[in-house]
Design an enzyme around this catalytic site. Structure first.
Site, PDB file in Angstrom:
ATOM      1  CG  HIS A 143      29.975 -40.874 109.851  1.00 45.89           C
ATOM      2  ND1 HIS A 143      29.082 -41.932 109.816  1.00 45.89           N
ATOM      3  CD2 HIS A 143      30.190 -40.604 111.167  1.00 45.89           C
ATOM      4  CE1 HIS A 143      28.781 -42.283 111.052  1.00 45.89           C
ATOM      5  NE2 HIS A 143      29.429 -41.497 111.884  1.00 45.89           N
ATOM      6  CG  ASN A 171      26.230 -42.554 113.704  1.00 51.99           C
ATOM      7  OD1 ASN A 171      26.571 -43.373 112.856  1.00 51.99           O
ATOM      8  ND2 ASN A 171      27.099 -41.976 114.511  1.00 51.99           N
ATOM      9  CB  CYS A 203      31.764 -43.891 112.036  1.00 52.12           C
ATOM     10  SG  CYS A 203      30.611 -44.270 113.384  1.00 52.12           S
TER      11      CYS A 203
END
Length: 335
Positions: free
Chosen positions: A258, A288, A117
């Site tokens: 993020h 996500n 990520c």
């Protein structure tokens, strides 16, 4: 160190997502959950999932890259370097070269960068350093992941979180340096908090030689530890980046984080004393998407007219490794 007259500017953005939507209500047919349970804990309402034979990691990455090139007014043949941040390539040897071929970027070097990520932010900084060194003038940075491949769809702790997608930006050499600062960190002692681990079966090749062959396990995560890590380390690294750049946090126009969980986004904003309405978020629509989250929400905000030329953006990526980083840049360029 920036060479005299060689700075970095972001000249275009693009994104691509699969055509298939998987809603929270549909997930409740797979695991014991509900739309209210997921939204209240994550901020996610739906996510996109790539359909086999229709979309792949490479096709999504190439589509996002093409969109970014068009936004920058560039042909693919002008690209010197393609950096593909992904943890879910179509080919374990890497998918960047597949993307290069799909784009027709015949002059570009292409390789993958894996940092989960944090991958897009790390790739952004890496691309900027290639430009600052004078090695290249135009770099295409893509963040793309298809985590649906590696999600345990019977585990409600993780399957509600992830989606598929891609985003990209074009970096170009500029006399005015728009990347004002960055910081990157890793702490491998926390690796076990978030993994997509290889699982091997030992096999005898010969009587005295044993090998291990297998595949990867689904994503496993200690959600509480990751939350504690994020709400502590992300504000710290953003503050450090701002301090080194000599910029006050109240000068920041947009906080670009993020997209892991809305609770994390809100907690980071609160700890930085930055208004939540200055936090970019599209979790409700995509969940996500790992390395794709930052460029995906950035591109949507640009296309919606929220981000204007000259806006100051503080970005931070964080995730498996555990790794985290921050970058401070202005949108809009003079090249």
């Amino acid at each position: 160190m920036t060479r005299p007259g060689v700075g970095v500017a972001i000249t275009g953005s693009g994104s691509a997502v699969p055509s298939t939507t998987l809603s929270n209500d549909q997930l409740s047919q797979l695991v014991e959950t509900s739309d209210e349970w997921i939204r209240s804990r994550t901020g996610i309402g739906q996510r996109r999932v790539a359909q086999p034979q229709i979309e792949s990691l490479s096709s999504l990455a190439a589509a996002a890259g093409q969109s970014a090139l068009e936004a920058a007014g560039l042909e693919a043949t002008s690209v010197d370097l393609i950096l593909l941040a992904t943890s879910t390539p179509d080919d374990l040897f890497g998918s960047a070269c597949q993307v290069q071929a799909a784009l027709g970027a015949t002059q570009a070097v292409a390789f993958d960068l894996t940092a989960a990520c944090s991958g897009f932010l790390f790739a952004l900084v890496t691309g900027a350093q290639f430009i600052r060194s004078g090695a290249y003038r135009t770099v295409l940075v893509i963040g793309a992941d298809v985590l649906s491949r590696w999600t345990d769809w019977s585990d409600r702790r993780t399957c509600v979180l992830f989606g598929d997608g891609a985003g990209a930006v074009v970096l170009q050499a500029s006399e005015i340096d728009q990347l004002l600062g960055f910081e990157m960190r890793s702490d491998g002692s926390l690796n076990g908090c978030l993994t997509l681990a290889y699982q091997a079966d030992n096999q005898s090749l010969l009587s005295d030689i044993e090998i291990a062959q297998g595949t990867y396990q689904p994503v496993a995560m200690n959600g509480q530890e990751v939350y504690r890590f994020a709400v502590k380390r992300v504000p710290e690294i953003l503050e450090k980046t701002l301090f080194h750049a000599g910029i006050d946090r109240q000068e920041v126009d947009w906080l670009l984080l993020h997209q892991a969980n809305q609770r994390i986004l809100d907690a980071v904003a609160d700890r930085l004393d930055i208004s939540r309405d200055r936090v970019l978020s599209n979790l409700v629509n995509y969940g996500n998407t790992s390395s794709a989250t930052i460029p995906l929400v950035l591109d949507e905000a640009v296309k919606a007219g929220k981000i204007q030329s000259g806006d100051l953006i503080a970005a931070s990526g964080f995730g498996a490794g555990l790794s985290w980083g921050a970058a401070l840049f202005r949108w809009g360029t003079v090249v």
